[in-house]
Design an enzyme around this catalytic site. Sequence first.
Site, PDB file in Angstrom:
ATOM      1  CG  ASN A   1      25.525 -65.066 -71.220  1.00 46.08           C
ATOM      2  OD1 ASN A   1      25.812 -66.218 -70.913  1.00 46.08           O
ATOM      3  ND2 ASN A   1      26.444 -64.166 -71.523  1.00 46.08           N
TER       4      ASN A   1
ATOM      5  CD  GLU B   1      35.950 -57.475 -75.015  1.00 44.47           C
ATOM      6  OE1 GLU B   1      35.362 -57.375 -76.110  1.00 44.47           O
ATOM      7  OE2 GLU B   1      35.699 -58.402 -74.216  1.00 44.47           O
TER       8      GLU B   1
ATOM      9  CE1 TYR C   1      20.529 -57.833 -77.637  1.00 46.18           C
ATOM     10  CE2 TYR C   1      20.496 -55.523 -78.279  1.00 46.18           C
ATOM     11  CZ  TYR C   1      20.702 -56.492 -77.327  1.00 46.18           C
ATOM     12  OH  TYR C   1      21.078 -56.146 -76.060  1.00 46.18           O
TER      13      TYR C   1
ATOM     14  CB  CYS D   1      25.738 -61.113 -73.259  1.00 47.40           C
ATOM     15  SG  CYS D   1      26.130 -61.005 -71.512  1.00 47.40           S
ATOM     16  CG  HIS D   2      30.843 -57.582 -72.910  1.00 48.45           C
ATOM     17  ND1 HIS D   2      31.130 -58.878 -72.520  1.00 48.45           N
ATOM     18  CD2 HIS D   2      31.932 -57.140 -73.588  1.00 48.45           C
ATOM     19  CE1 HIS D   2      32.351 -59.191 -72.938  1.00 48.45           C
ATOM     20  NE2 HIS D   2      32.854 -58.148 -73.590  1.00 48.45           N
TER      21      HIS D   2
END
Length: 160
Positions: A119, A154, A96, A127-128
């Site tokens: 979001n 990912e 953040y 946002c993950h």
Amino acid sequence: MRQHTVIDSPYGPLTLVAEDGVLCGLYMTDQCHRPAEETFGERDETPFGETIDQLTAYFGGELKEFTLELRLNGTPFQRTVWDQLRRIPYGETRSYGELADALGNPNASRAVGLANGKNPIGIIVPCHRVIGASGSLTGYGGGLERKQRLLDFERGEGLF
């Protein structure tokens, strides 16, 4: 005019919402800040062909960057944060604080977190990929387990 459809995914059902044919929402079951169902409009999958194709390719490990037209409804600050989210590369994370720095306001990490949590287009606006300064998983509207699964996916640590 709003329309919606529900598709299956490795996370369970995803509700896609379009406004005038443009994607404006992607919501998981039991998601925080999920709007009321009656705001989604008629059920009609007509405007969602490309969205479904790209989500299918993403979950199949074939797509790393979405190229969809989006309508991100929010405050100017929220839209700025969501734009920064879209700049986080696939398989990477940012804190953040790093996002606040990128916005030119290093003291705005809490505000960034609040915007991140609102979001409206999860997964596609990633946002993950936002984590705590210590590298810990913090807040995710779809739940921390889903966030961890997405990050692992990912990073190549398992397909869905």
